[in-house]
Enzyme design. Structure first.
Site, PDB file in Angstrom:
ATOM      1  N   LYS A  58       0.958  -1.167  -0.067  1.00 22.79           N
ATOM      2  CA  LYS A  58       0.058   0.101  -0.161  1.00 22.79           C
ATOM      3  C   LYS A  58       0.884   1.325  -0.111  1.00 22.79           C
ATOM      4  CE  LYS A  58      -1.562   3.254   2.609  1.00 22.79           C
ATOM      5  NZ  LYS A  58      -1.806   4.272   1.737  1.00 22.79           N
TER       6      LYS A  58
ATOM      7  N   GLY B 214       7.021   5.627   8.065  1.00 28.89           N
ATOM      8  CA  GLY B 214       5.935   6.732   7.909  1.00 28.89           C
ATOM      9  C   GLY B 214       6.282   7.475   9.367  1.00 28.89           C
ATOM     10  N   SER B 215       5.361   8.182   9.704  1.00 31.99           N
ATOM     11  CA  SER B 215       5.286   8.846  11.025  1.00 31.99           C
ATOM     12  C   SER B 215       5.519   8.349  12.284  1.00 31.99           C
ATOM     13  CB  SER B 215       4.244  10.060  10.939  1.00 31.99           C
ATOM     14  OG  SER B 215       2.947   9.165  11.072  1.00 31.99           O
TER      15      SER B 215
ATOM     16  N   VAL C   9       1.890   7.193  13.536  1.00 29.90           N
ATOM     17  CA  VAL C   9       1.038   6.192  13.032  1.00 29.90           C
ATOM     18  C   VAL C   9       2.108   4.828  13.165  1.00 29.90           C
ATOM     19  CG1 VAL C   9       0.523   5.113  10.710  1.00 29.90           C
ATOM     20  CG2 VAL C   9       0.237   7.430  10.887  1.00 29.90           C
ATOM     21  N   GLY C  10       3.210   4.852  13.230  1.00 27.26           N
ATOM     22  CA  GLY C  10       3.937   3.787  13.636  1.00 27.26           C
ATOM     23  C   GLY C  10       3.440   3.327  14.979  1.00 27.26           C
TER      24      GLY C  10
ATOM     25  N   GLU D 173      10.132   2.463  10.373  1.00 30.15           N
ATOM     26  CA  GLU D 173      11.161   3.426  10.251  1.00 30.15           C
ATOM     27  C   GLU D 173      10.221   4.840  10.505  1.00 30.15           C
ATOM     28  OE1 GLU D 173      14.237   3.344   9.741  1.00 30.15           O
ATOM     29  OE2 GLU D 173      14.542   1.235   9.546  1.00 30.15           O
TER      30      GLU D 173
ATOM     31  N   CYS E 221      13.104  12.174   6.146  1.00 30.68           N
ATOM     32  CA  CYS E 221      13.256  11.636   7.693  1.00 30.68           C
ATOM     33  C   CYS E 221      14.645  11.895   7.976  1.00 30.68           C
ATOM     34  CB  CYS E 221      12.864  10.200   7.804  1.00 30.68           C
ATOM     35  SG  CYS E 221      13.797   9.348   6.418  1.00 30.68           S
TER      36      CYS E 221
ATOM     37  N   GLU F 283       9.203  17.191  14.879  1.00 34.57           N
ATOM     38  CA  GLU F 283       9.484  16.991  13.480  1.00 34.57           C
ATOM     39  C   GLU F 283       8.430  17.847  12.761  1.00 34.57           C
ATOM     40  OE1 GLU F 283       8.422  13.315  11.581  1.00 34.57           O
ATOM     41  OE2 GLU F 283      10.328  13.329  10.564  1.00 34.57           O
TER      42      GLU F 283
HETATM   43  P1  NAP Z   1       2.416   8.917   7.483  1.00 31.62           P
HETATM   44  O1  NAP Z   1       1.159   9.842   7.455  1.00 31.62           O
HETATM   45  O2  NAP Z   1       2.810   8.091   8.843  1.00 31.62           O
HETATM   46  O3  NAP Z   1       2.035   7.844   6.533  1.00 31.62           O
HETATM   47  C1  NAP Z   1       2.995   6.800   5.958  1.00 31.62           C
HETATM   48  C2  NAP Z   1       2.050   5.675   5.408  1.00 31.62           C
HETATM   49  O4  NAP Z   1       1.256   5.050   6.182  1.00 31.62           O
HETATM   50  C3  NAP Z   1       1.168   6.173   4.344  1.00 31.62           C
HETATM   51  O5  NAP Z   1       1.115   5.359   3.253  1.00 31.62           O
HETATM   52  C4  NAP Z   1      -0.218   6.402   4.891  1.00 31.62           C
HETATM   53  O6  NAP Z   1      -1.326   6.197   4.180  1.00 31.62           O
HETATM   54  C5  NAP Z   1      -0.281   5.107   5.897  1.00 31.62           C
HETATM   55  N1  NAP Z   1      -1.045   5.448   6.988  1.00 31.62           N
HETATM   56  C6  NAP Z   1      -1.481   6.512   7.587  1.00 31.62           C
HETATM   57  N2  NAP Z   1      -2.263   6.134   8.475  1.00 31.62           N
HETATM   58  C7  NAP Z   1      -2.038   4.727   8.733  1.00 31.62           C
HETATM   59  C8  NAP Z   1      -2.673   3.844   9.766  1.00 31.62           C
HETATM   60  N3  NAP Z   1      -3.632   4.326  10.716  1.00 31.62           N
HETATM   61  N4  NAP Z   1      -2.585   2.559   9.538  1.00 31.62           N
HETATM   62  C9  NAP Z   1      -1.714   2.221   8.416  1.00 31.62           C
HETATM   63  N5  NAP Z   1      -1.210   2.894   7.774  1.00 31.62           N
HETATM   64  C10 NAP Z   1      -1.402   4.267   7.681  1.00 31.62           C
HETATM   65  O7  NAP Z   1       3.667   9.509   6.995  1.00 31.62           O
HETATM   66  P2  NAP Z   1       3.941  10.485   5.760  1.00 31.62           P
HETATM   67  O8  NAP Z   1       3.378  11.597   5.895  1.00 31.62           O
HETATM   68  O9  NAP Z   1       3.525   9.833   4.577  1.00 31.62           O
HETATM   69  O10 NAP Z   1       5.651  10.623   5.840  1.00 31.62           O
HETATM   70  C11 NAP Z   1       6.258  11.588   6.541  1.00 31.62           C
HETATM   71  C12 NAP Z   1       6.909  10.880   7.661  1.00 31.62           C
HETATM   72  O11 NAP Z   1       7.402   9.614   7.422  1.00 31.62           O
HETATM   73  C13 NAP Z   1       7.640  11.710   8.492  1.00 31.62           C
HETATM   74  O12 NAP Z   1       7.398  11.536   9.948  1.00 31.62           O
HETATM   75  C14 NAP Z   1       9.119  10.932   8.135  1.00 31.62           C
HETATM   76  O13 NAP Z   1      10.019  11.396   9.068  1.00 31.62           O
HETATM   77  C15 NAP Z   1       8.826   9.595   8.149  1.00 31.62           C
HETATM   78  N6  NAP Z   1       9.671   8.815   7.205  1.00 31.62           N
HETATM   79  C16 NAP Z   1      10.795   8.314   7.892  1.00 31.62           C
HETATM   80  C17 NAP Z   1      11.660   7.298   7.072  1.00 31.62           C
HETATM   81  C18 NAP Z   1      12.560   6.661   7.974  1.00 31.62           C
HETATM   82  O14 NAP Z   1      13.066   5.652   7.194  1.00 31.62           O
HETATM   83  N7  NAP Z   1      12.658   6.703   9.249  1.00 31.62           N
HETATM   84  C19 NAP Z   1      11.699   7.700   5.781  1.00 31.62           C
HETATM   85  C20 NAP Z   1      10.897   8.533   5.291  1.00 31.62           C
HETATM   86  C21 NAP Z   1       9.742   9.080   5.771  1.00 31.62           C
HETATM   87  P3  NAP Z   1      -1.769   7.459   3.554  1.00 31.62           P
HETATM   88  O15 NAP Z   1      -0.909   8.143   2.480  1.00 31.62           O
HETATM   89  O16 NAP Z   1      -3.042   7.083   2.696  1.00 31.62           O
HETATM   90  O17 NAP Z   1      -2.337   8.526   4.485  1.00 31.62           O
END
Ligand code: NAP
Ligand code: MG
Length: 495
Positions: free
Chosen positions: A174, A227-228, A231-232, A249, A283, A384
């Site tokens: 997804k 992701g965030s 959500v993690g 991550e 990130c 962040e």
């Molecule tokens: P996000 O809102 O957490 O979304 C990440 C993914 O999770 C998306 O596919 C999202 O779907 C999905 N998602 C959202 N809510 C969910 C839930 N309740 N259950 C399961 N999946 C869910 O993060 P983002 O805004 O896309 O990305 C930014 C964040 O990612 C930042 O915090 C950044 O630091 C982090 N990040 C970390 C790394 C690393 O390797 N450490 C790398 C890149 C980014 P939708 O798109 O449909 O909402």
């Protein structure tokens, strides 16, 4: 307008609900790239069944052969690199040089996975008993749920999907709702290279619906999520109900520390790239800059001058250095944090606004922003922001600087600029982060090295390099007794 579909059980299909969502260009919100299926539980159920059925064959396919397919994936990506990069820039806004790099990371990951097909080393170990052979081998885990963010639409999915497949797992993928087109291209390439039916499935739709359905599914054996942190944590809770393996991550609040003995021109290039590359939406982005007091004023004025000159615009245009924020929500978050910074007492020295009266108004742009006089406890130094905002903090020494650097719930990337080798090694020893760069910015991971963070950046797994193959395999321990008699470990040798 193009209509995109899910790929489930070897077929391109719409969502069962028939609903769709739009994908737009963040640099020009009037431009629609296509519509995508807004899927739900039923679509995920079918994808999981498909992946489960395919697993029984795929796990028996020799790993070197799985590697051969991934090598072809790399070849196709390389041949289509420019087209994929352009699609990605239109889809999520980062400049062409960076989207080319994103695709290249996928290519590198494909070739690394291909070579791992001829390794996937296990171990043979002597037995404590005679005429007995001991070994531990790697076996695939099963159905892998892969949920990814939008900031690396190609690279991050490849970090997960390629090792997952190489190890013999099947995948339900997804992608982020903001970057479904790049994800679809990736799946098309996997199919073109010869991945069999059912082995890869992509289900588009919202995180709360599709993402949650995957994570909570009893027949999904492991979840790899980037992701965030918010959500993690949710995923970690939900996945614990079935005790599935989960790799997280998550967020970062990365800092670059510049000592008084540093090459300041080099440190300047590093921080500008680290803070404003990908519009600060990495990130590993540099969101704090810790400056030694002796060079603080000089470096700050160099930084302001350079930052104010950064060219914003559509990432497809030559000369543009900074693209838009991913969407309106992110632009609003950035604006909110700028207001918070001002209220907290920081001094805004450049940026701090949405550019007006230009063709940039059609996109979610925000001027690269620098705050000086930031105290380590301010929210803009702790939380962040995920946008083009840099908080500058003054320090008196290396020891204090490292303390400031560590003063966060996150621990992903870090950077120290110094020409003193003793300083460098002390920093490497004392910084609490998964990644430390010396005389290089906080961004710039290489595909064959472990990637991940400590503290609330993750749950201890590493992507990239050889380490990710530990996540996507189970160890199976095997004892072969060829003595012809009953031998009792811990007993017979010691009677
Ligand atoms: P996000 O809102 O957490 O979304 C990440 C993914 O999770 C998306 O596919 C999202 O779907 C999905 N998602 C959202 N809510 C969910 C839930 N309740 N259950 C399961 N999946 C869910 O993060 P983002 O805004 O896309 O990305 C930014 C964040 O990612 C930042 O915090 C950044 O630091 C982090 N990040 C970390 C790394 C690393 O390797 N450490 C790398 C890149 C980014 P939708 O798109 O449909 O909402
Ligand atoms: Mg988009």
């Amino acid at each position: 307008m193009k209509t995109f579909q899910n790929f489930i059980n070897g077929k391109w299909v719409d969502a069962k609900s028939g609903q769709t969502f739009e994908n737009r260009n963040p640099a020009n919100w009037d431009e629609i790239l296509g519509t995508f299926p807004k899927s739900g539980q039923e679509d995920v159920d079918e994808a999981v069944r498909s992946a489960q059925a395919a697993f029984e064959k795929w796990r028996l396919f020799p790993a070197p052969k799985r590697g051969d397919i991934l090598r072809r994936v790399g070849d196709i990506m390389a041949a289509r690199k420019e087209e994929l990069a352009r699609q990605m820039t239109k889809e999520m806004g980062k400049v062409l040089a960076e989207t080319r790099g994103d695709v290249q990371e996928g290519i590198d990951t494909a070739y690394y996975a291909a070579s791992e097909g001829r390794r996937l080393f296990g171990r043979t170990v002597p037995s404590e008993l005679p005429n007995k052979f001991n070994m531990a081998i790697r076996v695939p885990v099963g159905v892998a749920g892969v949920v990814t963010p939008w900031n690396f639409p190609m690279a991050i999915p490849t970090w997960k999907i390629f090792p997952a497949l190489l190890c013999g797992n099947t995948v339900v993928f997804k992608p982020a709702s903001d970057t479904p087109a790049s994800a679809t291209s990736l799946v098309e390439i996997l199919l073109e290279a010869g991945i069999p039916e059912g082995v890869i499935n992509i289900v588009h739709g919202g995180g709360g619906d599709v993402g949650m359905a995957i994570v909570s599914h009893p027949d999904v054996d492991l979840v790899s999520f980037t992701g965030s942190t918010l959500v993690g944590k949710k995923i970690s809770e939900v996945a614990s109900a079935t005790l599935k393996r989960v790799s997280l991550e998550l967020g970062g609040k990365n800092a670059q520390l510049v000592m008084d003995d540093a090459d300041l021109d080099l440190a300047l290039e590093g921080v500008v790239w680290g803070a404003f590359g990908t519009t600060g939406q990495r990130c590993t982005a540099t969101s704090r800059l810790v400056l030694h007091e002796k060079i603080h004023d000089k470096f700050l004025s160099m930084l302001v001058e350079r930052t104010a000159k950064l060219k914003l615009g559509n990432g497809l245009q030559q000369g543009v250095e900074v693209g838009p924020c991913i969407n309106q929500g992110q632009q609003t978050t950035v604006q909110k944090y700028v207001e918070i910074g001002i209220e907290e007492g920081a001094t805004m020295v450049t940026g701090g606004e949405i550019p007006k009266g230009t063709d940039l108004e059609k996109g979610w742009f925000y001027k690269p922003t620098v705050f000086a006089d930031v105290k380590p406890h301010y929210r803009i130094a702790k939380e962040e922001i995920f946008g083009p905002v840099l908080s500058v903090i003054k320090t008196r020494s290396l020891g204090e600087g490292v303390k400031i650097l560590n003063d966060t719930i996150y621990g992903l990337s870090s950077s120290v600029y110094t020409s003193d080798i003793n300083n460098a090694y002390r920093a490497i020893r004392d910084i609490k982060a998964g990644i430390t760069y010396i005389n290089a910015p906080t961004i710039g991971a290489e595909a064959h090295m472990p990637f991940g963070g400590v503290k609330q950046t993750g749950n201890g797994h590493r992507e990239g390099g050889w380490t990710v193959y530990d996540f996507f395999t189970e160890w199976k321990t095997v004892y072969i007794d060829y003595s012809g008699g009953l031998q009792r470990a811990q007993i017979d040798n010691y009677e």
